[in-house]
Design a protein around this motif. Structure first.
Motif, PDB file in Angstrom:
ATOM      1  N   LEU A  46     -12.341 -23.285   0.281  1.00 12.21           N
ATOM      2  CA  LEU A  46     -12.830 -23.020   1.628  1.00 12.21           C
ATOM      3  C   LEU A  46     -12.154 -23.957   2.623  1.00 12.21           C
ATOM      4  O   LEU A  46     -11.790 -23.541   3.733  1.00 12.21           O
ATOM      5  N   LYS A  47     -11.948 -25.201   2.221  1.00 12.35           N
ATOM      6  CA  LYS A  47     -11.265 -26.166   3.089  1.00 12.35           C
ATOM      7  C   LYS A  47      -9.837 -25.718   3.388  1.00 12.35           C
ATOM      8  O   LYS A  47      -9.360 -25.828   4.523  1.00 12.35           O
TER       9      LYS A  47
ATOM     10  N   ARG B  90      -8.689 -22.602   3.360  1.00 17.00           N
ATOM     11  CA  ARG B  90      -8.718 -21.425   4.234  1.00 17.00           C
ATOM     12  C   ARG B  90      -9.025 -21.837   5.683  1.00 17.00           C
ATOM     13  O   ARG B  90      -8.478 -21.294   6.627  1.00 17.00           O
ATOM     14  N   LYS B  91      -9.909 -22.825   5.828  1.00 14.58           N
ATOM     15  CA  LYS B  91     -10.212 -23.310   7.172  1.00 14.58           C
ATOM     16  C   LYS B  91      -8.978 -23.939   7.818  1.00 14.58           C
ATOM     17  O   LYS B  91      -8.785 -23.851   9.032  1.00 14.58           O
TER      18      LYS B  91
ATOM     19  N   ARG C 162      -7.007 -21.143   9.368  1.00 14.24           N
ATOM     20  CA  ARG C 162      -7.705 -20.635  10.561  1.00 14.24           C
ATOM     21  C   ARG C 162      -7.551 -21.616  11.723  1.00 14.24           C
ATOM     22  O   ARG C 162      -7.327 -21.215  12.869  1.00 14.24           O
ATOM     23  N   ASN C 163      -7.655 -22.899  11.438  1.00 11.50           N
ATOM     24  CA  ASN C 163      -7.507 -23.895  12.489  1.00 11.50           C
ATOM     25  C   ASN C 163      -6.066 -23.957  13.002  1.00 11.50           C
ATOM     26  O   ASN C 163      -5.828 -24.164  14.199  1.00 11.50           O
TER      27      ASN C 163
END
Length: 640
Positions: free
Chosen positions: A261-262, A264-265, A268-269
């Protein structure tokens, strides 16, 4: 917060062929963005690559308490040595030259950037002994020579005293763990000229094409590289991490999107970062499709397209900014060969702004460039440094001579720099419209007014991309085609223009011709000149800045000075007693030049700009001009 690096020693690997500033052979005045400039074959790329390769062995000195004093103490000792040799007739043998050699070859005040371990004991001991020797000699000399000998002796002995405080900075903190080295977690990233995001051909290892070429050309023979390292091992440890070419960006995005999840974030960021920085807030999506090895990109409501169908400049921006984003929370030393490649001058300015305004306090970017846009920052940007690289002339006719190079910091606003590298100013040829003003202070003031209006409206309008300023030099306006049919043709030189003019006396006929020719694209100030647009509050603040205190001033309003020479008005109407001003000089003036206008206009302007932070700080006419200019630029760029 980590200390700020101010000097870097020329790496030992090239010190025989490159000379920096003496006595440390250093690059002095390191900033957030550091540009190496010079004609081809001037050594700038070799110098930058050598700094990158030095990594943990890079010797740096910072603004940390004590280090600056040590560097200045060494320089002061050399100055005193020069003075001593000029005035003392005593035969000192080879001692002065031994002292000079010791000072010029020392690294006192510098430490390896990663482990921060200092090793100055031997050097300081040598200087201590020389200092004592000079003082002993001084005691037996006449008064005329004793002073110079004592001064040098004291200067040499002061250096060990200063270094002892830094050798173990935590020694006085009982029962406390030593602080970790400030740059221990530093990242070193190199981006070569051979870069891009389009895989050049179909092959299993095609994505390493640019990396392999770069590694073999510049780094494979380096003594720090182990010969036993296999190609696969080198690719795995270096490609995409310390040497970034862009061909691996597909894998970077894929691995993150399929990771935690980190991870993927992170993507996105990064997409939001690209959106905000380069695409006017439009949503950006990076899509690594499984049916190919090329990244696809979707911007706003445009159709998704493979990266090769977007401009080369967009690819370059992604490559250049990924390391900055990736290491945004850690110290980063980023080395970029010619970041201006494929970038429109306006986007070059955007990239410069991104670097200089980035929140990471430990970001240091080094670039080689021939770009005027990067050199323009010497005029206005305090976070940039320009270093000129040049090949030394020699009379040696030896075959296979190894050339020698010199690197020196360029003074701010060095007007010879463009000529030196063979570049001619031409940024106005790339802007969608131009704003013509009389001189530099007009450009600075009107540029700020327009910037504030653009910010208020939330527009994405960038100077030198969507608009540019031209300084026409007052009376020279009569030589252009809109006032002289045989004059220089404006439309062949630049894009659509808007012209602003001072309200000069006896120029009504000229103003009428300009109004007839340009219509709504001409504006004549209602006040005498641009400084008269300032409010009483801003003028008062500038006076306080000059006087370094809030002195007593007479009350005044803008109507009192709107048509008057501002400098004389301040001297005669605002200051109760101008003889008490810190600026009172031989000409019996404080703020006025001979014509009555403000003297030292550029500095007066820069002080005023420090207080012009929002539209509320502008006078009514200044706000009206800001709105007019913004409407013009907006219309010429088809902004909604």
């Amino acid at each position: 917060m980590n200390p700020v690096i101010e000097e870097i020693v020329v790496p030992n690997s090239i010190s025989d062929h490159f000379s920096g500033e003496q006595p440390f052979d250093s690059l002095r005045g390191i900033k957030r963005l550091n540009a190496f400039v010079g004609p081809n074959n001037s050594g700038k790329s070799r110098l930058m690559r050598s700094i990158f390769k030095s990594e943990k062995n890079m010797l740096v000195s910072t603004n940390q308490e004590g280090q600056a004093q040590i560097r200045e103490a060494v320089r002061n000792a050399l100055r005193l040595l020069d003075e001593l040799q000029a005035v003392v007739t005593l035969n000192l043998g080879d001692t002065p030259e031994k002292v000079r050699s010791a000072l010029q070859n020392c690294t006192i005040g510098f430490a390896p950037v990663l482990d921060w371990k200092v090793a100055w004991q031997q050097q300081t001991k040598e200087l201590q002994n020389y200092g004592q020797r000079f003082q002993q000699i001084a005691n037996s000399q006449q008064d005329s020579e004793r002073q110079s000998l004592h001064a040098l002796g004291n200067a040499l002995k002061s250096i060990p005293s200063l270094t002892s405080r830094l050798s173990n900075p935590n020694s006085h903190r009982h029962n406390q763990q030593p602080e970790p080295p400030p740059f221990q977690q530093s990242n070193f990233v190199y981006i070569p000229t051979l870069r891009g995001m389009r895989v050049p051909f179909e092959r299993d290892d095609a994505k390493f094409t640019y990396f392999d070429r770069t590694w073999n050309d510049y780094f494979a023979d380096d003594s720090n590289s182990r010969q036993s390292d296999s190609v696969e091992r080198i690719r795995k440890s270096k490609s995409g991490s310390s040497i970034v070419t862009g061909l691996d960006l597909f894998d970077v995005v894929t691995d993150h999107l399929l990771g935690s999840l980190k991870d993927r974030k992170f993507i996105r960021n990064f997409e939001r970062f690209l959106s905000k920085s380069f695409f006017e807030g439009q949503p950006v999506a990076l899509i690594p499709r499984k049916d190919g090895d090329t990244l696809h990109v979707k911007i706003g409501n445009e159709a998704e397209r493979p990266i090769e169908r977007l401009g080369d400049g967009i690819q370059q921006l992604m490559i250049l900014t990924l390391p900055i984003f990736q290491h945004r929370d850690q110290p980063l030393f980023l080395f970029i060969e010619e970041p201006d490649m494929f970038l429109h001058p306006g986007f070059q300015q955007v990239f410069i702004d991104l670097v200089t305004k980035h929140e990471n306090p430990d970001l240091y970017v080094f670039v080689t460039t021939h770009s005027q846009q990067f050199l323009d920052v010497t005029l206005d940007e305090d976070k940039c440094a320009i270093f000129r690289c040049s090949k030394d002339a020699t009379d040696d006719k030896t075959d296979e001579l190894e050339p020698a190079f010199t690197v020196e910091r360029v003074a701010r606003a060095d007007t010879d720099l463009l000529r030196y590298i063979g570049v001619r100013p031409s940024s106005v040829l790339f802007a969608n419209c131009t704003i013509w003003v009389e001189g530099i202070t007009d450009r600075l003031f009107f540029g700020r007014y327009l910037e504030l209006e653009i910010k208020k409206r939330g527009l994405r309008l960038i100077e030198n991309l969507h608009y540019a300023f031209v300084e026409y030099g007052g009376g020279n306006i009569t030589h252009w085609s809109f006032l002289d049919e045989e004059g220089m043709d404006v439309e062949r030189i630049c894009s659509q223009l808007f012209l602003l003019s001072d309200q000069d006396e006896n120029k009504d006929e000229r103003h009428k011709k300009l109004a007839d020719k340009l219509g709504e694209r001409f504006y004549c100030l209602k006040v005498r000149e641009v400084e008269n647009l300032l409010t009483p509050e801003i003028i008062t603040s500038v006076i306080y800045d000059y006087e370094r205190e809030e002195i007593e001033l007479n009350h005044f309003t803008q109507s009192n000075y709107s048509k008057s020479p501002l400098g004389s008005f301040i001297d005669n109407k605002v200051l109760p007693d101008k003889t008490k001003s810190k600026r009172h000089g031989k000409l019996e003036t404080c703020y006025a030049d001979k014509s009555g206008t403000v003297k030292d206009k550029v500095n007066f302007c820069r002080k005023a700009l420090l207080h012009l932070n929002d539209l509320e700080s502008l006078s009514n006419e200044a706000r009206s001009i800001a709105e007019t200019l913004c409407n013009f630029v907006k219309a010429e760029n088809d902004c909604p």
